[in-house]
Enzyme design. Sequence first.
Site, PDB file in Angstrom:
ATOM      1  N   ASN A   9      26.249  56.639  51.750  1.00 35.27           N
ATOM      2  CA  ASN A   9      25.854  57.160  50.697  1.00 35.27           C
ATOM      3  C   ASN A   9      24.338  56.713  50.646  1.00 35.27           C
ATOM      4  OD1 ASN A   9      24.662  57.597  48.330  1.00 35.27           O
ATOM      5  ND2 ASN A   9      26.569  58.999  47.941  1.00 35.27           N
ATOM      6  N   LYS A  12      22.837  55.716  47.133  1.00 35.79           N
ATOM      7  CA  LYS A  12      23.705  54.021  46.588  1.00 35.79           C
ATOM      8  C   LYS A  12      22.690  53.084  47.438  1.00 35.79           C
ATOM      9  CE  LYS A  12      28.427  55.527  45.708  1.00 35.79           C
ATOM     10  NZ  LYS A  12      29.914  55.549  45.915  1.00 35.79           N
ATOM     11  N   ASP A  70      32.947  52.580  43.518  1.00 34.62           N
ATOM     12  CA  ASP A  70      32.847  53.492  43.484  1.00 34.62           C
ATOM     13  C   ASP A  70      32.965  54.469  42.432  1.00 34.62           C
ATOM     14  OD1 ASP A  70      35.311  55.833  45.252  1.00 34.62           O
ATOM     15  OD2 ASP A  70      35.744  55.907  43.632  1.00 34.62           O
ATOM     16  N   TYR A 155      25.025  64.752  42.127  1.00 41.68           N
ATOM     17  CA  TYR A 155      24.900  65.737  40.388  1.00 41.68           C
ATOM     18  C   TYR A 155      23.433  65.119  39.816  1.00 41.68           C
ATOM     19  CZ  TYR A 155      29.317  66.535  41.676  1.00 41.68           C
ATOM     20  OH  TYR A 155      30.969  66.914  42.963  1.00 41.68           O
ATOM     21  N   ASP A 156      23.051  64.150  39.873  1.00 38.45           N
ATOM     22  CA  ASP A 156      21.065  63.450  39.408  1.00 38.45           C
ATOM     23  C   ASP A 156      20.932  64.730  38.523  1.00 38.45           C
ATOM     24  OD1 ASP A 156      22.145  61.216  39.697  1.00 38.45           O
ATOM     25  OD2 ASP A 156      20.622  60.517  41.148  1.00 38.45           O
ATOM     26  N   HIS A 181      25.058  54.008  35.813  1.00 38.70           N
ATOM     27  CA  HIS A 181      26.081  52.976  36.019  1.00 38.70           C
ATOM     28  C   HIS A 181      26.084  52.152  37.093  1.00 38.70           C
ATOM     29  CE1 HIS A 181      25.458  56.852  38.210  1.00 38.70           C
ATOM     30  NE2 HIS A 181      27.005  56.541  38.908  1.00 38.70           N
ATOM     31  N   ARG A 182      25.166  52.549  37.902  1.00 35.93           N
ATOM     32  CA  ARG A 182      25.797  51.312  39.111  1.00 35.93           C
ATOM     33  C   ARG A 182      24.819  50.256  38.547  1.00 35.93           C
ATOM     34  NH1 ARG A 182      24.083  55.179  41.757  1.00 35.93           N
ATOM     35  NH2 ARG A 182      26.347  56.049  42.348  1.00 35.93           N
TER      36      ARG A 182
HETATM   37  P1  ITT Z   1      30.857  56.065  49.827  1.00 32.86           P
HETATM   38  O1  ITT Z   1      31.864  55.906  49.999  1.00 32.86           O
HETATM   39  O2  ITT Z   1      30.486  55.147  51.577  1.00 32.86           O
HETATM   40  O3  ITT Z   1      29.858  54.473  48.993  1.00 32.86           O
HETATM   41  P2  ITT Z   1      30.183  58.478  48.693  1.00 32.86           P
HETATM   42  O4  ITT Z   1      29.454  59.567  48.142  1.00 32.86           O
HETATM   43  O5  ITT Z   1      31.462  59.192  49.220  1.00 32.86           O
HETATM   44  O6  ITT Z   1      29.703  56.870  49.115  1.00 32.86           O
HETATM   45  P3  ITT Z   1      31.992  57.787  45.836  1.00 32.86           P
HETATM   46  O7  ITT Z   1      33.415  58.271  46.896  1.00 32.86           O
HETATM   47  O8  ITT Z   1      31.966  56.544  45.175  1.00 32.86           O
HETATM   48  O9  ITT Z   1      31.015  57.629  47.364  1.00 32.86           O
HETATM   49  O10 ITT Z   1      31.617  59.779  45.871  1.00 32.86           O
HETATM   50  C1  ITT Z   1      30.821  58.707  44.900  1.00 32.86           C
HETATM   51  C2  ITT Z   1      30.618  60.460  44.776  1.00 32.86           C
HETATM   52  O11 ITT Z   1      29.881  60.832  43.036  1.00 32.86           O
HETATM   53  C3  ITT Z   1      29.299  61.006  44.948  1.00 32.86           C
HETATM   54  O12 ITT Z   1      29.058  61.403  46.467  1.00 32.86           O
HETATM   55  C4  ITT Z   1      27.983  61.368  43.852  1.00 32.86           C
HETATM   56  O13 ITT Z   1      28.499  63.413  44.409  1.00 32.86           O
HETATM   57  C5  ITT Z   1      28.274  61.040  42.448  1.00 32.86           C
HETATM   58  N1  ITT Z   1      27.787  60.203  42.190  1.00 32.86           N
HETATM   59  C6  ITT Z   1      28.251  58.374  41.728  1.00 32.86           C
HETATM   60  N2  ITT Z   1      27.219  58.146  41.475  1.00 32.86           N
HETATM   61  C7  ITT Z   1      25.960  59.027  41.249  1.00 32.86           C
HETATM   62  C8  ITT Z   1      24.643  58.983  40.532  1.00 32.86           C
HETATM   63  O14 ITT Z   1      24.374  58.113  40.137  1.00 32.86           O
HETATM   64  N3  ITT Z   1      23.997  59.833  40.769  1.00 32.86           N
HETATM   65  C9  ITT Z   1      24.486  60.891  40.907  1.00 32.86           C
HETATM   66  N4  ITT Z   1      25.748  61.779  41.956  1.00 32.86           N
HETATM   67  C10 ITT Z   1      26.473  60.215  41.365  1.00 32.86           C
END
Ligand code: ITT
Length: 194
Positions: A9, A12, A70, A155-156, A181-182
């Site tokens: 992502n 992230k 995650d 979802y920002d 949160h991150r």
């Molecule tokens: P990786 O597993 O490769 O890290 P991913 O996008 O699949 O990438 P996740 O399974 O952890 O990651 O899913 C996290 C989802 O939650 C992400 O795709 C967003 O839709 C949402 N999300 C998490 N943190 C967010 C943030 O800071 N702002 C907006 N949406 C967020």
Amino acid sequence: MELWVATSNAGKLNEIRNFFMGTSVNVHSISELPVYTSPKESGKSFDENARIKAKALRAVKNNVWVLAEDSGLEVEGLNNMPGIHSARYAGENASDAENIAKLLKMMSLRSATHRAAQFRCSMMVIDPDGNESLFYGTLKGNISRVLRGNNGFGYDPIFIPEGCEKTLAEMSPAEKNKISHRIQALREFKQQQI
Ligand code: ITT
């Protein structure tokens, strides 16, 4: 410190890179590896999925620091969905726009007046000796009725943090990186292990 981050992502990764900018931590990503297949996120919790991702990268990159997280959005009016399904809420290869559209639709279908929500992050770090640590962050807020802003990811555009008027997507990257949160989880990691 050489820190390898197991995420596909880009949003992230940018936030993690920004956090460590100007420090002694060099952030590496899986895109530097000649071949890497992200594991299936088959866990039943944020912790389990963070662990699956960190262990998968450690299996091909040992003796370095590995970090995976995650995260997801829990909406009270939707019984805490989409939660661990946030990335794929509207389907396996759903875009951020499709996930947001589904979430707003589900809220209107259920006449969900309760718009309180929270982002959660579980972050697993594995040190070069193989010791595992988990760090956490939670950002509380509310779901807006319409999308606002173009920054950030996921979802920002529909998330308004508690005590704020702007959505996360209306904030600058620096503003989001003060509260997210991150970043809370990264701060805990930095304080305890760096
Ligand atoms: P990786 O597993 O490769 O890290 P991913 O996008 O699949 O990438 P996740 O399974 O952890 O990651 O899913 C996290 C989802 O939650 C992400 O795709 C967003 O839709 C949402 N999300 C998490 N943190 C967010 C943030 O800071 N702002 C907006 N949406 C967020």
